[in-house]
Write an enzyme that holds these catalytic residues in place. Structure first.
Site, PDB file in Angstrom:
ATOM      1  CG  HIS A 139      -1.816   1.172   1.353  1.00 46.94           C
ATOM      2  ND1 HIS A 139      -3.141   1.155   0.979  1.00 46.94           N
ATOM      3  CD2 HIS A 139      -1.579   2.433   1.785  1.00 46.94           C
ATOM      4  CE1 HIS A 139      -3.672   2.361   1.190  1.00 46.94           C
ATOM      5  NE2 HIS A 139      -2.744   3.155   1.693  1.00 46.94           N
ATOM      6  CD  GLU A 140       1.485   3.490   3.722  1.00 46.48           C
ATOM      7  OE1 GLU A 140       1.607   4.573   3.102  1.00 46.48           O
ATOM      8  OE2 GLU A 140       0.462   3.197   4.389  1.00 46.48           O
ATOM      9  CG  HIS A 191       0.317   6.348  -0.487  1.00 45.16           C
ATOM     10  ND1 HIS A 191      -0.675   7.160  -0.972  1.00 45.16           N
ATOM     11  CD2 HIS A 191      -0.269   5.576   0.465  1.00 45.16           C
ATOM     12  CE1 HIS A 191      -1.821   6.903  -0.332  1.00 45.16           C
ATOM     13  NE2 HIS A 191      -1.600   5.947   0.543  1.00 45.16           N
ATOM     14  CD  GLU A 245      -5.678   5.715   0.593  1.00 45.23           C
ATOM     15  OE1 GLU A 245      -4.752   6.523   0.771  1.00 45.23           O
ATOM     16  OE2 GLU A 245      -5.754   4.646   1.213  1.00 45.23           O
TER      17      GLU A 245
HETATM   18 ZN    ZN Z   1      -3.032   5.267   1.947  1.00 42.64          ZN
END
Ligand code: ZN
Length: 498
Positions: A263-264, A267, A293
């Site tokens: 997830h990170e 980003h 996001e």
């Molecule tokens: Zn996030």
């Protein structure tokens, strides 16, 4: 104005803004340090450092020097990049000018007190403990919203900090069909006899981190411009040549560490992928929280929890951790997509997550707008939860007190999570039509086509293009929740047999 004079005015403006951007970047790494390596005894000293820099930054945004520079640089016939620089600088300046300094200071002072009160309330599962501080925080943010909105919609004014150009009414439209569609899927899952597996075993910390690093590399994370640490809540911070990520570990569940890292990394790829020419300008970071996001959710969910990627992940877990905790790639696919009954947003799966967000969006919009008061919040939360999730909240710590956001005064932030999911649904539709064999590529850990596509459509633009135009340009139309709902119906329909 002649071209040369206009050019020199613009150069002066950019040089002023670059210095402000560098101060903001420095603040980011001080805050990163607080969450990762700072010794406990340094807390108050760090607080003073951040406060001093906040003051410097504020003074630079409201200064008459900046006002003059903007006036001199602004003229007709500017190219897209220069227009965007002026647009972004004006947004920041307007915000700093419109909100009275005393009010900003009062909000900053209230945050840690409200945060402490929320922690105590959560520990004792008693909303009454937090209620007085939440009343204060809501009132302060209403005042701030009034200052920003100048007669316009309060909630929209706060939303603009996280999703520039977006309004509560447009979000309501985007969310409208989603809620009923998700409640329907959840009902099917509850009625299903399917029994999806769980991971079992114990997994060494150092090996989890080793695999987390490998997965970040698999997606193209640039270690020369970043690093991975641990923190209690995983996050990504920084921009341009210094984009850092964190994860967390649980001995019995390596998926927590691995999926937080993925997830990170989503980003981080966004920030590392911004055109280097925009690096130290006001355009040198992601366009909005919602777009951000979308980038993390695509990697975590549509890609990371796909059948193809689970084949790759299964073999890497066996090789690095010694076991995947289940017996086959297909079992891993079923385990990472299992829908579990639960109260907590941050632990929710793809089906329930957006129901959590829509609940918070409706309640906070009513709170800020004055249609709901804090005294009625807990009851409103519990009623809505039971209606959407099909069971009752057992105590306030599992309900209205579960998230820290409102204690920090963050109103308008929650909907950006679901906007991100809606955008990711649209983007993945377009991505799979451009790269039809993506699933096969993922099975062998090949993410080149995926990352190149995201770089080209989203990452490189930074803040050059406003969020709504950026997403419409990337997918060829204005986004709707339809592709997300179609994807969830297909995936969970197959897993749960409906
Ligand atoms: Zn996030």
């Amino acid at each position: 104005m002649t071209t040369t004079r206009q050019d020199s005015a613009f150069v002066a403006l950019e040089s002023y803004l670059a210095k402000t951007v560098r101060i903001e970047q420095a603040m980011t790494y001080l805050e990163w340090d607080i969450e990762t390596h700072m010794p406990a005894g340094a807390a108050s000293q760090r607080g003073e450092q951040v406060a001093a820099l906040t003051e410097v930054r504020h003074a630079r945004w409201v200064s008459s020097e900046l006002g003059d520079l903007l006036e001199q640089a602004e003229s007709s016939g500017l190219d897209e990049r220069r227009q965007a620089v002026i647009r972004e600088a004006k947004i920041e300046r307007n915000r700093a000018v419109k909100v009275p300094v005393e009010l900003s200071a009062e909000i900053a002072r209230t945050k840690p007190v409200a945060g402490k009160s929320w922690e105590n309330a959560k520990a004792s599962a008693d909303f009454g403990v937090f209620r007085p501080m939440l009343v204060t925080m809501v009132e302060l943010r209403r005042q701030e919203a009034d200052a920003l909105a100048e007669g316009g919609d309060r909630y929209d004014a706060l939303l603009g900090d996280y999703e520039p150009g977006m309004t509560g009414a447009r979000i309501e439209g985007l969310f409208s069909g989603l809620r009923s569609g998700l409640v329907e899927i959840l009902g099917h899952v509850r009625d299903s006899a399917a029994n999806l597996p769980d991971i079992s075993g114990r997994f060494r910390d150092d090996l989890q981190m080793k695999l987390a690093r490998e997965l970040a590399s698999t997606f193209g994370y640039d270690w020369n411009r970043g690093r991975l640490d641990t923190s209690s809540h995983p996050f990504c911070c920084g921009s341009h040549n210094d984009v850092r990520i964190t994860t967390r570990r649980k001995e019995t569940d390596p998926l927590e560490c691995l999926y937080a890292t993925i997830h990170e990394t989503g980003h981080a790829l966004y920030e590392q992928g911004v055109d280097p020419a925009l690096g130290s300008t006001v355009l040198g970071q992601g366009a909005s929280m919602g777009i951000h996001e979308s980038q993390s959710r695509i990697l975590e969910n549509q890609i990371g929890r796909s059948r193809g990627f689970c084949r790759h992940l299964f073999s890497r877990m066996c090789a690095v951790l010694g076991s995947a905790g289940v017996g086959s790639p297909e079992e891993l696919y079923r385990a990472v997509n299992k829908v579990r009954r639960g109260f907590i947003r941050t632990e929710a799966d793809e089906v329930q997550y957006n129901l959590h967000i829509m609940l918070r969006f409706d309640l906070e919009r009513a709170l800020v707008g004055g249609d709901l008061e804090v005294d009625d919040l807990e009851g409103a939360w519990n009623d809505r939860f039971a209606a959407d999730f099909g069971f009752e909240v057992d105590n306030a710590a599992n309900g209205v007190l579960q998230d820290a956001h409102w204690s920090h005064g963050l109103f308008g932030y929650f909907p950006t999570y679901t906007l991100g999911n809606i955008y990711s649904g649209e983007l993945v539709d377009a991505l799979f039509s451009d790269v039809p064999d993506l699933e096969d590529r993922l099975a062998s850990g090949d993410t080149d086509a995926l990352v190149a596509w995201l770089r080209h459509r989203i990452h490189r633009h930074g803040r050059l293009i406003e969020p709504s135009r950026l997403i419409a340009q990337a997918v060829g139309h204005s986004p709707t929740a339809e592709p997300l709902l179609r994807y969830l119906n297909a995936k969970f329909g197959e897993l749960y047999g409906f």
